[in-house]
Design a protein around this motif. Structure first.
Motif, short mmCIF file in Angstrom:
data_model
loop_
_atom_site.label_atom_id
_atom_site.label_comp_id
_atom_site.label_asym_id
_atom_site.label_seq_id
_atom_site.Cartn_x
_atom_site.Cartn_y
_atom_site.Cartn_z
N VAL A 116 6.68 -6.90 3.05
CA VAL A 116 7.07 -8.25 2.64
C VAL A 116 7.30 -8.28 1.13
O VAL A 116 8.31 -8.80 0.64
CB VAL A 116 6.00 -9.28 3.04
N ARG A 149 7.20 -11.87 12.03
CA ARG A 149 8.59 -12.28 12.26
C ARG A 149 9.46 -11.70 11.15
O ARG A 149 9.71 -12.36 10.13
CB ARG A 149 8.70 -13.80 12.30
N ALA A 192 10.74 -10.73 6.20
CA ALA A 192 10.24 -12.04 5.79
C ALA A 192 8.74 -12.15 6.03
O ALA A 192 8.02 -12.75 5.24
CB ALA A 192 10.97 -13.14 6.56
N SER A 193 8.26 -11.58 7.12
CA SER A 193 6.84 -11.53 7.42
C SER A 193 6.60 -10.39 8.39
O SER A 193 7.55 -9.87 9.00
CB SER A 193 6.36 -12.86 8.02
N LEU A 194 5.34 -9.99 8.54
CA LEU A 194 5.04 -8.89 9.45
C LEU A 194 5.27 -9.29 10.90
O LEU A 194 5.79 -8.51 11.70
CB LEU A 194 3.59 -8.43 9.26
N ASP A 219 3.47 -2.89 1.03
CA ASP A 219 3.63 -4.13 1.78
C ASP A 219 5.12 -4.40 1.96
O ASP A 219 5.82 -4.65 0.98
CB ASP A 219 2.96 -5.27 1.02
#
Length: 323
Positions: free
Chosen positions: A120, A130, A126-128, A118
């Protein structure tokens, strides 16, 4: 025209081509940081170059690539990443454990990663949706596939109850893979024993113990180092007649019984596309992490026959298998 003026005019004319050349943009350079060696990765690199070509870039024509290979020695990745940063490459492409080292080496050079974990949780984005920061890339599943791999192995070896799982503890993705294998095995009523190996001698020792303790099948955890050592792994599995499942097709092509996992060549192609988009001005923060959606099951029929498999099923306890 006076002589002095004529010489000045000629000098100015001679300088024009030099000025024109100086204004031409330099060929962008991609830094490819890989934890493996180029041996056996021809198809993956072909996929990467195809992705570049799809966005208008061809190596040697309008883009250059600086290759840095750790050859399975993860402790080399920090220095190799720092070298690419000093080289001031336009983009860094990093696979597996190399991604974290690339991220630690620079906050400004764009990074395109290929990771099984993962991203993140690894702190790469920071996120998938964004990513933010300077990194984005391709996330191909590993832990999510362990239960599927174990189920397929059970189908191939229906009477196997005692399954060995070979893990490299130095690869972060295997932390979740271990837990997933134990959970899936429990749900299937299987006994699982985890074996750790992070170098060649430990791999040999693990296979010796697996055969001695009469484990009836083996699941090899995902790890670039294991892919690097695939000939050793496949040879040992054949020597001890242990039906073995792997996560990428290179093992089956080298003689392994079966593999199930992400189409890594396509993941490399997607990586090339993202690199091309970044070279054209896109920012990693604006490119969502792509989750691999192509998977493949590969069975080596010659190995299946050697193990006494019938209709792509392997018996346990016959003369062809370890006892």
């Amino acid at each position: 025209m006076r002589r002095r003026e004529f010489i000045a005019l000629i000098g100015g004319a001679a300088a024009w081509p030099l000025a024109a050349r100086a204004q031409q943009p330099a060929m962008p350079v991609i830094g490819l940081l890989n934890s493996q060696s180029p041996d056996g990765l021809t198809e993956r690199l072909r996929g990467f170059r195809q992705g570049l070509k799809d966005t208008g870039y061809v190596e040697g024509e309008n883009v250059a690539i600086e290759y840095r290979w750790a050859e399975g020695q993860y402790d080399r990745l920090q220095a190799l990443a720092a070298d690419l940063v000093r080289r001031q490459v336009a983009v860094i492409v990093a696979n597996g454990p190399a991604a974290a080292f690339a991220k630690a080496a620079t906050t400004t050079i764009p990074i395109v990663f290929l990771v099984a974990e993962d991203p993140v949780r690894l702190g790469l984005v920071a996120s998938l949706a964004r990513p933010a920061g300077n990194a984005t890339g391709i996330n191909f599943f590993v832990g999510e596939l362990v239960a599927k791999q174990l189920g397929l192995l059970r189908e191939l070896v229906p009477r196997a109850l005692r399954i060995a799982v070979l893990i490299n503890p130095k690869y972060a993705a295997n932390l979740s893979a271990t837990a997933d294998a134990e959970s899936a095995a429990h749900a299937m009523g299987l006994q699982v024993r985890i074996f750790n190996a992070s170098h060649s001698r430990e791999v040999n020792d693990a296979f010796t113990t697996i055969a001695r303790d009469r484990h009836e099948a083996l699941l090899v955890g995902p790890d670039p180092y294991f892919v690097q050592r695939r000939t050793q792994l496949v040879t040992l599995a054949a020597r001890h007649a242990i039906p073995t499942s792997y996560n990428v097709r290179e093992y089956a092509e080298a003689g392994g019984l079966m593999s199930y996992g992400t189409d890594v060549r396509d993941a490399y192609r997607q990586t090339g596309v993202y690199v091309g988009r970044i070279l054209k001005g896109a920012k990693p923060a604006d490119l969502p992490v792509v989750q691999a959606s192509k998977f493949e099951l590969v069975i080596n029929l010659a190995t299946a026959m050697m193990l006494g498999c019938s209709q792509v099923r392997c018996g346990v306890g016959n003369d062809n298998l370890a006892k």
